[in-house]
Design a protein around this motif. Sequence first.
Motif, PDB file in Angstrom:
ATOM      1  N   GLY A   1       5.792 -28.384  14.764  1.00 30.54           N
ATOM      2  CA  GLY A   1       5.280 -27.236  15.488  1.00 30.54           C
ATOM      3  C   GLY A   1       3.786 -27.059  15.374  1.00 30.54           C
ATOM      4  O   GLY A   1       3.190 -26.255  16.109  1.00 30.54           O
ATOM      5  N   GLY A   2       3.175 -27.805  14.464  1.00 28.18           N
ATOM      6  CA  GLY A   2       1.747 -27.698  14.257  1.00 28.18           C
ATOM      7  C   GLY A   2       0.946 -28.536  15.235  1.00 28.18           C
ATOM      8  O   GLY A   2       1.495 -29.150  16.161  1.00 28.18           O
ATOM      9  N   SER A   3      -0.374 -28.561  15.005  1.00 24.61           N
ATOM     10  CA  SER A   3      -1.283 -29.256  15.906  1.00 24.61           C
ATOM     11  C   SER A   3      -2.241 -30.137  15.124  1.00 24.61           C
ATOM     12  O   SER A   3      -2.570 -29.853  13.965  1.00 24.61           O
ATOM     13  CB  SER A   3      -2.104 -28.247  16.723  1.00 24.61           C
ATOM     14  OG  SER A   3      -1.269 -27.436  17.523  1.00 24.61           O
ATOM     15  N   LEU A   4      -2.678 -31.186  15.778  1.00 26.72           N
ATOM     16  CA  LEU A   4      -3.723 -32.056  15.271  1.00 26.72           C
ATOM     17  C   LEU A   4      -4.571 -32.510  16.451  1.00 26.72           C
ATOM     18  O   LEU A   4      -4.085 -32.568  17.589  1.00 26.72           O
ATOM     19  CB  LEU A   4      -3.148 -33.297  14.583  1.00 26.72           C
ATOM     20  CG  LEU A   4      -2.574 -33.158  13.178  1.00 26.72           C
ATOM     21  CD1 LEU A   4      -1.927 -34.474  12.750  1.00 26.72           C
ATOM     22  CD2 LEU A   4      -3.640 -32.747  12.179  1.00 26.72           C
ATOM     23  N   ARG A   5      -5.815 -32.858  16.150  1.00 28.25           N
ATOM     24  CA  ARG A   5      -6.665 -33.417  17.192  1.00 28.25           C
ATOM     25  C   ARG A   5      -7.241 -34.731  16.695  1.00 28.25           C
ATOM     26  O   ARG A   5      -7.862 -34.770  15.622  1.00 28.25           O
ATOM     27  CB  ARG A   5      -7.792 -32.471  17.577  1.00 28.25           C
ATOM     28  CG  ARG A   5      -8.549 -32.946  18.811  1.00 28.25           C
ATOM     29  CD  ARG A   5      -9.536 -31.942  19.325  1.00 28.25           C
ATOM     30  NE  ARG A   5     -10.802 -32.013  18.632  1.00 28.25           N
ATOM     31  CZ  ARG A   5     -11.944 -31.553  19.143  1.00 28.25           C
ATOM     32  NH1 ARG A   5     -11.951 -30.997  20.342  1.00 28.25           N
ATOM     33  NH2 ARG A   5     -13.050 -31.638  18.455  1.00 28.25           N
ATOM     34  N   LEU A   6      -7.034 -35.762  17.476  1.00 29.21           N
ATOM     35  CA  LEU A   6      -7.597 -37.074  17.172  1.00 29.21           C
ATOM     36  C   LEU A   6      -8.835 -37.298  18.017  1.00 29.21           C
ATOM     37  O   LEU A   6      -8.892 -36.869  19.159  1.00 29.21           O
ATOM     38  CB  LEU A   6      -6.585 -38.181  17.468  1.00 29.21           C
ATOM     39  CG  LEU A   6      -5.211 -38.081  16.804  1.00 29.21           C
ATOM     40  CD1 LEU A   6      -4.365 -39.297  17.168  1.00 29.21           C
ATOM     41  CD2 LEU A   6      -5.344 -37.946  15.303  1.00 29.21           C
TER      42      LEU A   6
END
Length: 116
Positions: free
Chosen positions: A15-20
């Motif tokens: 449910g979380g987020s990451l940015r590459l």
Amino acid sequence: QVQLVESGGGLVRAGGSLRLSCAASGSFFSINVMGWYRQAPGKQRELVASITNTGFRNYASSVKGRFTISRGNAENTVLLQMNSLKPEDTAVYYCNYRNSEIGDYWGQGTQVTVSS
């Protein structure tokens, strides 16, 4: 030669987020496609998303509506915003640069782990 440097992987809960992010340097062409692929253990590398230098985007069906690919402010950078992450998104993510004249180049990969 094109060098690709990736950043932004890590561990996140479902449910979380990451940015590459990925920055390309070296001798590259303005006409290109940049994208992200991923490879999970025991599986083949697969396309996640790609974007052309003109902004045309392509997404894997499994990530549509959750991931967004974009070009960064600096030339030849590409970002992948990943929202609503699922455990099945766990993989090593690779940045790719492609041009019809010089072929494919790959980054070293960055690990994304999504815990349930």
